[in-house]
Design a protein around this motif. Sequence first.
Motif, mmCIF file in Angstrom:
data_model
loop_
_atom_site.group_PDB
_atom_site.id
_atom_site.type_symbol
_atom_site.label_atom_id
_atom_site.label_comp_id
_atom_site.label_asym_id
_atom_site.label_seq_id
_atom_site.Cartn_x
_atom_site.Cartn_y
_atom_site.Cartn_z
ATOM 1 N N ASN A 151 -12.615 -1.231 -3.434
ATOM 2 C CA ASN A 151 -13.407 -0.188 -2.790
ATOM 3 C C ASN A 151 -14.772 -0.736 -2.436
ATOM 4 O O ASN A 151 -15.281 -1.659 -3.082
ATOM 5 C CB ASN A 151 -13.593 1.015 -3.712
ATOM 6 C CG ASN A 151 -12.402 1.946 -3.688
ATOM 7 O OD1 ASN A 151 -11.691 2.068 -4.668
ATOM 8 N ND2 ASN A 151 -12.174 2.600 -2.567
ATOM 9 N N TRP A 194 -2.433 -0.272 -9.182
ATOM 10 C CA TRP A 194 -1.257 0.565 -9.396
ATOM 11 C C TRP A 194 -0.182 -0.246 -10.120
ATOM 12 O O TRP A 194 -0.081 -1.462 -9.940
ATOM 13 C CB TRP A 194 -0.679 1.020 -8.065
ATOM 14 C CG TRP A 194 -1.473 2.038 -7.317
ATOM 15 C CD1 TRP A 194 -1.277 3.392 -7.284
ATOM 16 C CD2 TRP A 194 -2.593 1.788 -6.437
ATOM 17 N NE1 TRP A 194 -2.198 4.000 -6.461
ATOM 18 C CE2 TRP A 194 -3.013 3.039 -5.918
ATOM 19 C CE3 TRP A 194 -3.268 0.638 -6.044
ATOM 20 C CZ2 TRP A 194 -4.080 3.157 -5.031
ATOM 21 C CZ3 TRP A 194 -4.335 0.749 -5.169
ATOM 22 C CH2 TRP A 194 -4.732 1.997 -4.672
ATOM 23 N N TYR A 226 -1.920 3.668 -13.696
ATOM 24 C CA TYR A 226 -2.960 3.264 -12.739
ATOM 25 C C TYR A 226 -4.199 2.873 -13.526
ATOM 26 O O TYR A 226 -4.577 3.544 -14.505
ATOM 27 C CB TYR A 226 -3.252 4.447 -11.822
ATOM 28 C CG TYR A 226 -4.398 4.304 -10.851
ATOM 29 C CD1 TYR A 226 -4.193 3.790 -9.575
ATOM 30 C CD2 TYR A 226 -5.679 4.732 -11.188
ATOM 31 C CE1 TYR A 226 -5.241 3.702 -8.663
ATOM 32 C CE2 TYR A 226 -6.729 4.642 -10.292
ATOM 33 C CZ TYR A 226 -6.504 4.130 -9.035
ATOM 34 O OH TYR A 226 -7.545 4.042 -8.133
ATOM 35 N N ILE A 262 -14.559 -0.307 -12.783
ATOM 36 C CA ILE A 262 -15.788 -0.213 -11.998
ATOM 37 C C ILE A 262 -16.913 -0.967 -12.697
ATOM 38 O O ILE A 262 -17.115 -0.834 -13.909
ATOM 39 C CB ILE A 262 -16.172 1.268 -11.761
ATOM 40 C CG1 ILE A 262 -17.393 1.383 -10.859
ATOM 41 C CG2 ILE A 262 -16.367 2.014 -13.067
ATOM 42 C CD1 ILE A 262 -17.605 2.779 -10.298
ATOM 43 N N PHE A 309 -8.314 1.950 -13.168
ATOM 44 C CA PHE A 309 -9.503 2.030 -12.320
ATOM 45 C C PHE A 309 -10.628 1.322 -13.050
ATOM 46 O O PHE A 309 -11.033 1.733 -14.145
ATOM 47 C CB PHE A 309 -9.876 3.480 -12.043
ATOM 48 C CG PHE A 309 -11.032 3.640 -11.091
ATOM 49 C CD1 PHE A 309 -10.842 3.563 -9.721
ATOM 50 C CD2 PHE A 309 -12.327 3.847 -11.569
ATOM 51 C CE1 PHE A 309 -11.900 3.705 -8.841
ATOM 52 C CE2 PHE A 309 -13.392 3.987 -10.697
ATOM 53 C CZ PHE A 309 -13.174 3.915 -9.333
ATOM 54 N N ALA A 312 0.617 3.924 -2.676
ATOM 55 C CA ALA A 312 -0.356 5.013 -2.563
ATOM 56 C C ALA A 312 -0.169 5.810 -1.282
ATOM 57 O O ALA A 312 -0.345 7.029 -1.263
ATOM 58 C CB ALA A 312 -1.782 4.458 -2.619
ATOM 59 N N TRP A 330 -2.898 -3.824 -5.831
ATOM 60 C CA TRP A 330 -4.303 -3.580 -6.141
ATOM 61 C C TRP A 330 -5.109 -3.558 -4.850
ATOM 62 O O TRP A 330 -4.696 -4.090 -3.825
ATOM 63 C CB TRP A 330 -4.865 -4.624 -7.106
ATOM 64 C CG TRP A 330 -4.814 -6.048 -6.627
ATOM 65 C CD1 TRP A 330 -3.815 -6.955 -6.840
ATOM 66 C CD2 TRP A 330 -5.804 -6.738 -5.843
ATOM 67 N NE1 TRP A 330 -4.118 -8.162 -6.241
ATOM 68 C CE2 TRP A 330 -5.334 -8.055 -5.615
ATOM 69 C CE3 TRP A 330 -7.039 -6.376 -5.315
ATOM 70 C CZ2 TRP A 330 -6.052 -8.995 -4.894
ATOM 71 C CZ3 TRP A 330 -7.753 -7.324 -4.590
ATOM 72 C CH2 TRP A 330 -7.266 -8.617 -4.391
ATOM 73 N N ASP A 331 -6.263 -2.917 -4.923
ATOM 74 C CA ASP A 331 -7.126 -2.808 -3.753
ATOM 75 C C ASP A 331 -8.568 -2.726 -4.219
ATOM 76 O O ASP A 331 -8.859 -2.437 -5.385
ATOM 77 C CB ASP A 331 -6.752 -1.566 -2.934
ATOM 78 C CG ASP A 331 -7.428 -1.556 -1.563
ATOM 79 O OD1 ASP A 331 -7.638 -2.649 -0.998
ATOM 80 O OD2 ASP A 331 -7.738 -0.466 -1.062
ATOM 81 N N SER A 386 0.813 -1.223 0.000
ATOM 82 C CA SER A 386 0.000 0.000 0.000
ATOM 83 C C SER A 386 0.840 1.264 0.000
ATOM 84 O O SER A 386 0.318 2.361 -0.236
ATOM 85 C CB SER A 386 -0.946 0.009 1.208
ATOM 86 O OG SER A 386 -0.220 -0.139 2.408
ATOM 87 N N LYS A 399 -8.965 -0.995 -7.904
ATOM 88 C CA LYS A 399 -7.911 -0.047 -8.230
ATOM 89 C C LYS A 399 -6.603 -0.813 -8.376
ATOM 90 O O LYS A 399 -6.278 -1.661 -7.543
ATOM 91 C CB LYS A 399 -7.777 1.006 -7.124
ATOM 92 C CG LYS A 399 -9.075 1.726 -6.796
ATOM 93 C CD LYS A 399 -8.893 2.699 -5.639
ATOM 94 C CE LYS A 399 -8.549 1.993 -4.341
ATOM 95 N NZ LYS A 399 -8.464 2.942 -3.192
ATOM 96 N N ARG A 425 -15.699 -2.088 -7.518
ATOM 97 C CA ARG A 425 -14.604 -1.424 -8.211
ATOM 98 C C ARG A 425 -13.272 -1.934 -7.695
ATOM 99 O O ARG A 425 -13.139 -2.326 -6.549
ATOM 100 C CB ARG A 425 -14.697 0.095 -8.059
ATOM 101 C CG ARG A 425 -14.820 0.566 -6.623
ATOM 102 C CD ARG A 425 -15.135 2.056 -6.567
ATOM 103 N NE ARG A 425 -15.560 2.440 -5.217
ATOM 104 C CZ ARG A 425 -15.953 3.655 -4.877
ATOM 105 N NH1 ARG A 425 -15.977 4.610 -5.788
ATOM 106 N NH2 ARG A 425 -16.322 3.937 -3.648
#
Length: 276
Positions: free
Chosen positions: A237, A198, A183, A187, A185, A83, A234-235, A80, A196, A194
Amino acid sequence: MSGLARRGASYKGSASRSAKELRCTRAFSLCCEPPEIREDDSRSRGILFADGRTYLGISSALPRSQKEPKMESPVHAYPSDVAFTPTVKAMQTQLGSREMYARMETQRGFGTDLTPDIEAFVEAQRSVFLATANSEGQPYIQHRGGPPGFLRVLDARTIAFADFIGNQQYITLGNLTDNAKAYLFLIDYARRRRVKIWGEARVIDDDPALIERLMPPGYKARADRAIVFTVTAWDLNCPQHIPQRFEAADVKAALDERDARIRELEEEVARLRAQH
């Protein structure tokens, strides 16, 4: 409670927060119930939501291109950190959320390898937003779209897609020439999910076989190059504030099914009336 739910429940800020703010915090924790960590998943985190929802499926992974060089990246204590820079962590401390995210770093953290669930999610998308920045740090976001499968997972750390010819401004290509950081994104409006991602991206224009392999079958587009994205982290949401929208093709299919059922019922009614 773990993950994103802990994020919401732990973010209490100062003691001066109003009752309304605290109610919003509790509501956030409820709507953002996190994915649980799979104990048997050796490829990092999977998506297994607390209410039992999960993505299933096997991706059509392709072998890694032998031409892909390894990219140098700064050494991070946690994934992490891509970010959460020192400045970001200082801001979290100032605004009261640092303790929560410190626990997240040690207990769950961002994913690194793409799990089969994430691979399936990526390859099911019809749309993605690709962010880059030029040498001056000016960011740029470009939308890329295509049929499901236009985003291809080559392996647990690599995503690629054919670069369809568009308005030929080439801002993304120029940015990647100066700065490989990128990056993604993604969704899913219909399911309000969604992801994310990086990483770093590079342009491949001297491998016709790869470009051809990445072209969606039957799709009316032309590509002279490919974009290959190397995943750093990656993460996920939570679904809060994501408007629920549906693809026109999916709506049409549902309406066609409904109309067909209506016709069947009308025909059945007509037969019953004829019998009497």
